[in-house]
Scaffold this active site. Structure first.
Site, short mmCIF file in Angstrom:
data_model
loop_
_atom_site.label_atom_id
_atom_site.label_comp_id
_atom_site.label_asym_id
_atom_site.label_seq_id
_atom_site.Cartn_x
_atom_site.Cartn_y
_atom_site.Cartn_z
N LYS A 1 0.87 -1.18 0.00
CA LYS A 1 0.00 0.00 0.00
C LYS A 1 0.90 1.22 0.00
O LYS A 1 2.00 1.20 0.54
CB LYS A 1 -0.91 0.02 1.23
CG LYS A 1 -2.05 1.04 1.17
CD LYS A 1 -3.15 0.65 0.21
CE LYS A 1 -4.33 0.10 0.89
NZ LYS A 1 -5.40 -0.44 0.12
N1 GLU Z 1 -7.24 -0.39 -3.01
C1 GLU Z 1 -8.01 -1.59 -3.15
C2 GLU Z 1 -8.06 -2.40 -1.85
O1 GLU Z 1 -7.84 -1.88 -0.80
C3 GLU Z 1 -7.60 -2.43 -4.34
C4 GLU Z 1 -6.21 -2.89 -4.38
C5 GLU Z 1 -5.83 -3.52 -5.71
O2 GLU Z 1 -6.70 -3.71 -6.57
O3 GLU Z 1 -4.65 -3.78 -5.87
O4 GLU Z 1 -8.39 -3.55 -1.86
#
Ligand code: GLU
Length: 426
Positions: free
Chosen positions: A117
């Site tokens: 993240k």
């Molecule tokens: N930001 C989204 C989550 O928290 C998607 C992450 C992604 O598709 O890599 O799941």
């Protein structure tokens, strides 16, 4: 962050960071499994956290400097995967905590990705479109050495969207000298994005809500639902559940909630993407966001931001089931209160995992240079969600655990097995 930093394991201590919540949840889940403590210790820490400086030339010619992060938690099952958020509250600790959730989320879905993240500490509402584009391109350049289609694949998150991903992909591709659509997911379909990616987290929340209602013998017809947040997760979940026969009695945005005990026409109110922060403008009857969380409904879906259900308001939550649409909407202390009161909480790492699942489909389409029709995406998502739901349900039925612990047991077992099989190098 210090690698050996210890966090409190007292479940009643608040406020807590996403990292503290993630570590407490890891510890609780590990307690239900016979898993090598060295592997648990490794999973308490990210592999790497990249801190970067992102200078931005504002439209007036001045230069402002922003901090950016990318936390890469674990890649034992495949490349790092997870969103990039643009938000003033982004911190290194938050990115690490959220990257851990991505590791569990990919493992619970049995997707061959690890967790990451990242984000920039910026208020995207204060950026023009041109400024957001320049910021994104420079951020992509700063992260270039650690991302890539086989290394770490970012995606949209709070404050970022398909357009942001198109800029990121373009900046990366220009530097590589070749188009690399697989470096990010959540792109517009015209440049390698997948149909159905945008609505996928909301669709998975709706599928999991339907299955949870079935498990508790409600049936969706006539089930009352309150949804906090009317952005990409909340609006898509509310609209699908409305289509499938549920009665959505409340929806909200930052300004407050629309409430109608007879059911809201969810198509008549624009989502955040269609018209930002418009829920209360279109609502006939409004209540506050705090009141929404305490409505006497069958299902409560917190799909806005983290840490909204706490020890303070959890005693007043009247819903029979909580389905987590946002990442980390329930604090550990709030979770403990709900568990004590026997209110089932279907966790984020299962409920909103449709996003990363369709990201995986998008990545497959990108590396194979072959687009899937929307029907195929929806069908495969339905089947992946049911399979994960059944895996988690089996653990829930077999053990004396909460739904969150059951999901963690599924995820941790897969991670521990993979770490064990690969071993520690060198
Ligand atoms: N930001 C989204 C989550 O928290 C998607 C992450 C992604 O598709 O890599 O799941």
């Amino acid at each position: 962050m210090q690698a050996n930093r210890t966090t409190s394991d007292d479940p009643t201590e608040e406020p807590e960071t996403a990292l503290e919540t993630a570590r407490k949840q890891l510890r609780a889940a590990a307690g239900h499994l016979d898993i090598d403590p060295d592997i648990v210790e490794r999973l308490r820490h990210p592999t790497r956290v990249q801190r970067v400086t992102v200078p931005l030339e504002r439209d007036d010619g001045s230069v402002e400097v922003f901090a950016g992060y990318r936390a890469q938690h674990d890649a034992v099952r495949g490349p790092y995967k997870g969103g990039l958020r643009y938000h003033p509250g982004v911190t290194e600790e938050e990115c690490i905590g959220l990257s851990m959730w991505m590791t569990w989320k990919c493992a619970v879905m049995d997707i061959p990705f690890g967790g990451a993240k990242g984000g920039v500490v910026v208020n995207p509402k204060e950026l023009s479109t041109d400024e957001k584009e320049r910021l994104t391109r420079r951020f992509a350049q700063e992260l270039r050495d650690i991302v890539g289609p086989t290394r770490d694949i970012p995606a949209p998150d709070m404050g970022t969207d398909a357009e942001t991903m198109a800029w990121f992909m373009d900046a990366y591709s220009m530097q590589e000298g070749e188009t690399q659509p697989g470096v990010v997911t959540g792109k517009p379909p015209i440049v390698g994005g997948s149909y159905g990616r945008e609505e996928a987290p909301g669709r998975s929340v709706a599928i999991v809500t339907r299955e949870a209602c079935d498990y508790y013998d409600y049936g969706l017809d006539g089930t009352t639902i309150a949804v906090q947040g009317f952005g990409s997760v909340g609006a898509n979940a509310a609209r699908l559940l409305d289509d499938w026969g549920a009665t959505v009695v409340a929806i909200s945005d930052v300004n407050g909630a629309a409430y109608d005990p007879d059911g809201i026409d969810t198509d008549a109110i624009p989502s955040h993407e269609e018209e930002p922060e418009a829920v209360t403008t279109y609502a006939t009857n409004t209540i506050g966001n705090d009141e929404l969380l305490e409505l006497d409904v069958d299902v409560l879906v917190p799909a806005a931001v983290g840490n909204v259900i706490t020890a303070e308001n959890a005693p007043d939550v009247q819903a029979d089931v909580v389905v987590e649409g946002a990442n980390g909407p329930t604090t550990s202390a709030g979770d403990a209160v709900l568990a004590e009161r026997d209110v089932p909480v279907i966790p984020d790492i299962l409920a909103n995992a449709g996003g990363v699942t369709v990201s995986y489909f998008e990545w497959l389409q990108d590396i194979n240079r072959r687009k899937w029709p929307k029907e195929r995406v929806d069908e495969e998502l339905e089947s992946e969600m049911l399979s994960a739901w059944n895996d988690v349900r089996a653990e829930y039925d077999d053990r004396d655990v909460t739904w969150r612990e059951a999901a963690y047991v599924v995820a941790l077992s897969r991670l521990a097995e993979a770490h064990d099989a690969r071993g520690l190098w060198p």
